[in-house]
Write a protein that holds these residues in place. Structure first.
Motif, PDB file in Angstrom:
ATOM      1  N   ASN A  98       1.258  -1.044  -0.265  1.00 58.48           N
ATOM      2  CA  ASN A  98       0.167  -0.545   0.196  1.00 58.48           C
ATOM      3  C   ASN A  98       0.912   1.462   0.204  1.00 58.48           C
ATOM      4  OD1 ASN A  98      -2.657   1.606   0.151  1.00 58.48           O
ATOM      5  ND2 ASN A  98      -2.186   1.238   1.973  1.00 58.48           N
ATOM      6  N   ALA A  99       1.823   1.338   0.851  1.00 57.95           N
ATOM      7  CA  ALA A  99       2.732   2.540   1.111  1.00 57.95           C
ATOM      8  C   ALA A  99       3.465   2.488  -0.542  1.00 57.95           C
ATOM      9  CB  ALA A  99       3.525   2.705   2.189  1.00 57.95           C
ATOM     10  N   PHE A 100       4.322   1.539  -0.720  1.00 58.97           N
ATOM     11  CA  PHE A 100       4.478   1.692  -2.221  1.00 58.97           C
ATOM     12  C   PHE A 100       4.046   2.229  -3.454  1.00 58.97           C
ATOM     13  CE2 PHE A 100       8.075   0.440  -5.054  1.00 58.97           C
ATOM     14  CZ  PHE A 100       8.840   0.287  -4.444  1.00 58.97           C
ATOM     15  N   ASP A 101       2.366   1.518  -3.028  1.00 59.13           N
ATOM     16  CA  ASP A 101       1.735   2.188  -4.367  1.00 59.13           C
ATOM     17  C   ASP A 101       1.822   3.451  -4.274  1.00 59.13           C
ATOM     18  OD1 ASP A 101       1.757  -0.727  -5.502  1.00 59.13           O
ATOM     19  OD2 ASP A 101      -0.963  -0.228  -4.560  1.00 59.13           O
ATOM     20  N   ARG A 102       1.956   4.160  -3.265  1.00 59.51           N
ATOM     21  CA  ARG A 102       1.519   5.353  -3.597  1.00 59.51           C
ATOM     22  C   ARG A 102       2.736   6.438  -3.489  1.00 59.51           C
ATOM     23  NH1 ARG A 102      -1.537   7.519   0.878  1.00 59.51           N
ATOM     24  NH2 ARG A 102      -1.370   9.337   0.050  1.00 59.51           N
ATOM     25  N   LEU A 103       4.437   5.899  -3.222  1.00 57.70           N
ATOM     26  CA  LEU A 103       5.414   6.555  -3.792  1.00 57.70           C
ATOM     27  C   LEU A 103       5.067   6.482  -6.034  1.00 57.70           C
ATOM     28  CD1 LEU A 103       8.443   4.371  -3.027  1.00 57.70           C
ATOM     29  CD2 LEU A 103       8.009   6.499  -1.552  1.00 57.70           C
ATOM     30  N   TRP A 104       4.306   6.453  -6.208  1.00 60.01           N
ATOM     31  CA  TRP A 104       4.417   6.877  -7.529  1.00 60.01           C
ATOM     32  C   TRP A 104       3.945   8.010  -8.071  1.00 60.01           C
ATOM     33  CZ3 TRP A 104       5.355   5.428 -11.913  1.00 60.01           C
ATOM     34  CH2 TRP A 104       4.333   5.718 -13.081  1.00 60.01           C
ATOM     35  N   ALA A 105       3.645   8.745  -6.416  1.00 63.31           N
ATOM     36  CA  ALA A 105       3.242  10.225  -7.399  1.00 63.31           C
ATOM     37  C   ALA A 105       4.934  10.679  -6.751  1.00 63.31           C
ATOM     38  CB  ALA A 105       2.602  10.528  -5.705  1.00 63.31           C
ATOM     39  N   LEU A 106       5.185  10.848  -6.663  1.00 60.44           N
ATOM     40  CA  LEU A 106       6.779  11.118  -6.552  1.00 60.44           C
ATOM     41  C   LEU A 106       7.119  11.297  -8.024  1.00 60.44           C
ATOM     42  CD1 LEU A 106       8.894   9.378  -3.124  1.00 60.44           C
ATOM     43  CD2 LEU A 106       8.270  11.820  -3.488  1.00 60.44           C
ATOM     44  N   ALA A 107       7.060   9.992  -8.764  1.00 59.59           N
ATOM     45  CA  ALA A 107       6.939   9.501 -10.230  1.00 59.59           C
ATOM     46  C   ALA A 107       6.428  11.369 -10.819  1.00 59.59           C
ATOM     47  CB  ALA A 107       7.435   8.363 -10.653  1.00 59.59           C
ATOM     48  N   GLU A 108       5.259  11.105 -10.679  1.00 56.66           N
ATOM     49  CA  GLU A 108       4.993  12.286 -10.961  1.00 56.66           C
ATOM     50  C   GLU A 108       4.646  13.336 -10.629  1.00 56.66           C
ATOM     51  OE1 GLU A 108       0.530  10.369 -11.114  1.00 56.66           O
ATOM     52  OE2 GLU A 108       0.624  10.825  -9.700  1.00 56.66           O
ATOM     53  N   CYS A 109       4.953  14.136  -9.522  1.00 53.73           N
ATOM     54  CA  CYS A 109       6.043  14.919  -9.862  1.00 53.73           C
ATOM     55  C   CYS A 109       7.519  15.375 -10.395  1.00 53.73           C
ATOM     56  CB  CYS A 109       6.975  14.890  -8.381  1.00 53.73           C
ATOM     57  SG  CYS A 109       5.653  15.274  -7.018  1.00 53.73           S
ATOM     58  N   GLU A 110       8.206  14.244 -10.786  1.00 49.37           N
ATOM     59  CA  GLU A 110      10.077  14.245 -11.235  1.00 49.37           C
ATOM     60  C   GLU A 110      10.181  12.452 -11.286  1.00 49.37           C
ATOM     61  OE1 GLU A 110      12.733  14.557 -13.073  1.00 49.37           O
ATOM     62  OE2 GLU A 110      12.232  16.396 -12.777  1.00 49.37           O
ATOM     63  N   PRO A 111      10.162  12.022 -12.790  1.00 55.81           N
ATOM     64  CA  PRO A 111      10.739  10.469 -12.263  1.00 55.81           C
ATOM     65  C   PRO A 111      11.191  10.347 -11.868  1.00 55.81           C
ATOM     66  CG  PRO A 111       9.630  11.035 -14.575  1.00 55.81           C
ATOM     67  CD  PRO A 111      10.454  12.631 -14.471  1.00 55.81           C
ATOM     68  N   ASP A 112      12.811  11.023 -12.143  1.00 61.54           N
ATOM     69  CA  ASP A 112      14.178  10.425 -11.831  1.00 61.54           C
ATOM     70  C   ASP A 112      13.824  10.596 -10.127  1.00 61.54           C
ATOM     71  OD1 ASP A 112      14.955  10.194 -13.672  1.00 61.54           O
ATOM     72  OD2 ASP A 112      16.577  12.219 -13.728  1.00 61.54           O
ATOM     73  N   GLU A 113      12.539  10.971  -9.014  1.00 56.49           N
ATOM     74  CA  GLU A 113      12.589  11.023  -7.437  1.00 56.49           C
ATOM     75  C   GLU A 113      12.344   9.692  -7.369  1.00 56.49           C
ATOM     76  OE1 GLU A 113      12.144  13.626  -4.568  1.00 56.49           O
ATOM     77  OE2 GLU A 113      10.169  14.957  -5.711  1.00 56.49           O
ATOM     78  N   LEU A 114      11.934   8.915  -8.195  1.00 52.72           N
ATOM     79  CA  LEU A 114      10.987   7.900  -7.746  1.00 52.72           C
ATOM     80  C   LEU A 114      12.081   6.210  -8.385  1.00 52.72           C
ATOM     81  CD1 LEU A 114       9.464   6.017  -5.940  1.00 52.72           C
ATOM     82  CD2 LEU A 114       7.855   6.066  -8.608  1.00 52.72           C
ATOM     83  N   HIS A 115      12.569   6.936  -9.708  1.00 56.24           N
ATOM     84  CA  HIS A 115      13.233   5.232 -10.711  1.00 56.24           C
ATOM     85  C   HIS A 115      15.080   6.172 -10.570  1.00 56.24           C
ATOM     86  CE1 HIS A 115       9.462   5.208 -12.052  1.00 56.24           C
ATOM     87  NE2 HIS A 115       9.871   4.106 -11.902  1.00 56.24           N
TER      88      HIS A 115
END
Ligand SMILES: Cc1cc2nc3c(=O)[nH]c(=O)nc-3n(C[C@H](O)[C@H](O)[C@H](O)COP(=O)(O)O)c2cc1C
Length: 181
Positions: A98-115
Protein backbone atom coordinates in the motif's frame (compact mmCIF):
# COMPACT_ATOMS: atom_id res chain seq x y z
CA UNK A 1 28.03 6.01 5.02
CA UNK A 2 24.47 5.59 3.79
CA UNK A 3 21.19 6.96 5.02
CA UNK A 4 18.91 3.92 5.26
CA UNK A 5 15.12 3.98 5.39
CA UNK A 6 13.38 0.81 6.57
CA UNK A 7 9.71 0.51 5.66
CA UNK A 8 8.32 -1.96 8.19
CA UNK A 9 5.30 -3.70 6.70
CA UNK A 10 4.56 -5.95 9.68
CA UNK A 11 1.37 -5.59 11.69
CA UNK A 12 3.10 -6.82 14.84
CA UNK A 13 5.33 -4.62 16.99
CA UNK A 14 7.12 -7.63 18.50
CA UNK A 15 6.98 -10.06 15.61
CA UNK A 16 9.62 -11.69 13.47
CA UNK A 17 9.92 -8.83 11.00
CA UNK A 18 10.65 -6.49 13.90
CA UNK A 19 13.36 -8.90 15.12
CA UNK A 20 14.92 -8.90 11.66
CA UNK A 21 14.86 -5.11 11.54
CA UNK A 22 16.58 -4.86 14.93
CA UNK A 23 19.42 -7.11 13.75
CA UNK A 24 19.66 -5.35 10.39
CA UNK A 25 19.79 -1.93 12.06
CA UNK A 26 22.44 -3.09 14.53
CA UNK A 27 24.69 -4.27 11.70
CA UNK A 28 24.04 -1.20 9.58
CA UNK A 29 24.68 1.26 12.41
CA UNK A 30 27.88 -0.52 13.45
CA UNK A 31 29.05 -0.09 9.84
CA UNK A 32 28.55 3.67 10.21
CA UNK A 33 25.19 4.09 8.51
CA UNK A 34 22.14 5.94 9.79
CA UNK A 35 18.91 3.96 9.99
CA UNK A 36 15.36 5.27 10.19
CA UNK A 37 12.52 2.78 10.65
CA UNK A 38 8.98 3.73 9.71
CA UNK A 39 6.43 1.35 11.25
CA UNK A 40 3.73 1.53 8.62
CA UNK A 41 1.14 -0.02 10.94
CA UNK A 42 1.29 3.14 13.08
CA UNK A 43 0.70 5.48 10.14
CA UNK A 44 -2.54 6.53 8.52
CA UNK A 45 -1.81 5.72 4.88
CA UNK A 46 -4.74 5.39 2.52
CA UNK A 47 -4.56 3.20 -0.56
CA UNK A 48 -3.66 4.68 -3.93
CA UNK A 49 -6.84 5.76 -5.70
CA UNK A 50 -5.17 5.57 -9.10
CA UNK A 51 -6.09 9.12 -10.07
CA UNK A 52 -2.76 9.75 -11.86
CA UNK A 53 -3.10 13.42 -10.95
CA UNK A 54 -0.28 13.64 -8.40
CA UNK A 55 2.84 15.69 -8.89
CA UNK A 56 1.26 19.12 -9.20
CA UNK A 57 2.90 20.29 -5.96
CA UNK A 58 6.25 18.68 -5.01
CA UNK A 59 5.60 19.67 -1.36
CA UNK A 60 2.52 17.41 -1.46
CA UNK A 61 3.31 14.81 -4.16
CA UNK A 62 0.01 12.95 -3.85
CA UNK A 63 -3.54 14.28 -4.21
CA UNK A 64 -4.34 12.65 -0.84
CA UNK A 65 -3.24 14.20 2.48
CA UNK A 66 -2.27 11.63 5.09
CA UNK A 67 0.77 10.21 6.86
CA UNK A 68 2.33 9.35 3.52
CA UNK A 69 3.88 12.81 3.89
CA UNK A 70 6.26 11.25 6.43
CA UNK A 71 7.23 8.51 3.99
CA UNK A 72 7.86 11.00 1.18
CA UNK A 73 10.11 13.10 3.42
CA UNK A 74 12.05 10.08 4.68
CA UNK A 75 12.31 8.65 1.19
CA UNK A 76 13.67 11.87 -0.24
CA UNK A 77 16.38 11.94 2.46
CA UNK A 78 17.57 8.35 2.07
CA UNK A 79 20.07 6.51 -0.09
CA UNK A 80 18.82 2.99 0.66
CA UNK A 81 15.25 1.73 0.94
CA UNK A 82 14.74 -1.50 2.89
CA UNK A 83 11.46 -3.30 2.37
CA UNK A 84 10.73 -5.32 5.52
CA UNK A 85 7.72 -7.60 5.38
CA UNK A 86 6.14 -10.78 6.61
CA UNK A 87 5.43 -13.16 3.74
CA UNK A 88 1.70 -12.86 3.14
CA UNK A 89 0.28 -15.13 0.45
CA UNK A 90 3.80 -15.46 -0.97
CA UNK A 91 4.09 -11.72 -1.42
CA UNK A 92 4.56 -8.41 0.43
CA UNK A 93 2.14 -7.52 3.21
CA UNK A 94 -0.67 -5.19 2.26
CA UNK A 95 0.76 -2.53 4.59
CA UNK A 96 4.00 -2.45 2.64
CA UNK A 97 2.50 -2.72 -0.84
CA UNK A 98 0.00 0.00 0.00
CA UNK A 99 2.72 2.47 0.98
CA UNK A 100 4.92 1.50 -1.95
CA UNK A 101 2.09 2.14 -4.41
CA UNK A 102 1.79 5.66 -3.04
CA UNK A 103 5.44 6.36 -3.92
CA UNK A 104 4.21 6.62 -7.49
CA UNK A 105 3.24 10.24 -6.80
CA UNK A 106 6.95 11.08 -6.55
CA UNK A 107 7.46 9.91 -10.13
CA UNK A 108 4.58 12.19 -11.10
CA UNK A 109 6.57 15.12 -9.66
CA UNK A 110 9.81 14.12 -11.32
CA UNK A 111 10.53 10.62 -12.75
CA UNK A 112 14.08 10.65 -11.41
CA UNK A 113 12.82 11.17 -7.86
CA UNK A 114 11.55 7.61 -7.82
CA UNK A 115 13.62 5.81 -10.41
CA UNK A 116 17.36 5.51 -10.27
CA UNK A 117 18.77 8.56 -8.56
CA UNK A 118 21.63 6.54 -7.06
CA UNK A 119 19.32 4.66 -4.72
CA UNK A 120 19.69 1.09 -3.55
CA UNK A 121 17.23 -1.40 -2.11
CA UNK A 122 17.25 -4.40 0.20
CA UNK A 123 14.62 -6.85 1.40
CA UNK A 124 13.89 -8.44 4.79
CA UNK A 125 11.31 -11.24 4.81
CA UNK A 126 9.89 -13.29 7.69
CA UNK A 127 8.01 -16.36 6.47
CA UNK A 128 5.95 -18.87 8.36
CA UNK A 129 6.97 -21.58 5.90
CA UNK A 130 9.74 -22.16 3.41
CA UNK A 131 8.60 -20.69 0.11
CA UNK A 132 9.66 -17.05 -0.36
CA UNK A 133 10.96 -17.61 -3.93
CA UNK A 134 8.20 -15.69 -5.71
CA UNK A 135 8.71 -12.64 -3.51
CA UNK A 136 12.49 -12.78 -3.92
CA UNK A 137 12.06 -12.95 -7.69
CA UNK A 138 9.64 -10.04 -7.62
CA UNK A 139 12.04 -7.99 -5.51
CA UNK A 140 14.84 -8.60 -8.03
CA UNK A 141 12.54 -7.44 -10.82
CA UNK A 142 11.41 -4.44 -8.81
CA UNK A 143 15.02 -3.34 -8.29
CA UNK A 144 15.66 -3.74 -12.01
CA UNK A 145 12.63 -1.67 -13.01
CA UNK A 146 13.24 0.97 -10.34
CA UNK A 147 16.86 1.32 -11.38
CA UNK A 148 17.95 0.79 -7.79
CA UNK A 149 21.08 -1.18 -6.94
CA UNK A 150 20.01 -4.51 -5.47
CA UNK A 151 21.79 -4.94 -2.12
CA UNK A 152 20.21 -8.34 -1.53
CA UNK A 153 17.86 -9.92 0.94
CA UNK A 154 17.67 -11.71 4.26
CA UNK A 155 15.01 -14.34 4.89
CA UNK A 156 13.88 -15.86 8.18
CA UNK A 157 12.02 -19.09 7.39
CA UNK A 158 9.78 -21.40 9.40
CA UNK A 159 8.70 -18.73 11.84
CA UNK A 160 5.57 -20.81 12.50
CA UNK A 161 7.87 -23.08 14.51
CA UNK A 162 9.49 -20.24 16.46
CA UNK A 163 8.66 -17.92 19.35
CA UNK A 164 9.27 -14.34 18.23
CA UNK A 165 10.28 -13.21 21.72
CA UNK A 166 13.11 -15.78 21.63
CA UNK A 167 14.56 -14.40 18.39
CA UNK A 168 17.16 -12.00 19.71
CA UNK A 169 19.47 -12.03 16.70
CA UNK A 170 18.97 -12.79 13.02
CA UNK A 171 22.55 -13.13 11.71
CA UNK A 172 21.59 -12.94 8.02
CA UNK A 173 19.80 -9.63 8.59
CA UNK A 174 22.64 -8.26 10.75
CA UNK A 175 25.20 -9.20 8.08
CA UNK A 176 23.11 -7.60 5.34
CA UNK A 177 23.03 -4.39 7.37
CA UNK A 178 26.76 -4.57 8.02
CA UNK A 179 27.46 -5.02 4.30
CA UNK A 180 26.10 -1.54 3.53
CA UNK A 181 28.68 1.21 3.46
C1 LIG B 1 -2.54 -13.20 6.24
C2 LIG B 1 -1.32 -14.06 6.38
C3 LIG B 1 -0.78 -14.66 5.25
C4 LIG B 1 0.35 -15.46 5.35
N1 LIG B 1 0.86 -16.04 4.22
C5 LIG B 1 1.98 -16.79 4.31
C6 LIG B 1 2.55 -17.36 3.15
O1 LIG B 1 2.08 -17.22 2.03
N2 LIG B 1 3.68 -18.11 3.29
C7 LIG B 1 4.27 -18.30 4.50
O2 LIG B 1 5.30 -18.97 4.58
N3 LIG B 1 3.77 -17.74 5.63
C8 LIG B 1 2.63 -16.99 5.56
N4 LIG B 1 2.13 -16.39 6.69
C9 LIG B 1 2.88 -16.49 7.96
C10 LIG B 1 3.77 -15.24 8.15
O3 LIG B 1 4.62 -15.04 7.05
C11 LIG B 1 4.64 -15.40 9.40
O4 LIG B 1 3.82 -15.63 10.52
C12 LIG B 1 5.53 -14.20 9.64
O5 LIG B 1 6.61 -14.58 10.45
C13 LIG B 1 4.80 -13.06 10.30
O6 LIG B 1 5.68 -11.97 10.50
P1 LIG B 1 5.49 -10.98 11.76
O7 LIG B 1 5.90 -11.76 12.98
O8 LIG B 1 6.35 -9.81 11.48
O9 LIG B 1 4.03 -10.64 11.80
C14 LIG B 1 0.97 -15.64 6.62
C15 LIG B 1 0.42 -15.02 7.75
C16 LIG B 1 -0.72 -14.26 7.63
C17 LIG B 1 -1.28 -13.60 8.87
Amino acid sequence: MASILVLNGSSRARGFTAAMIRSFAQGARQAGNTVQVLDLRTLDIHCCVGCLHGGADPAHPCTQRDDMARVYAAYRACDVVVLATPLFFWSYSGLLKNAFDRLWALAECEPDELHGNGRSGALLVAAGGAHPAQLLAHFDYLMLRMGWKNLGSAVLLHTDDLDASAVTDVPQARELGASIA
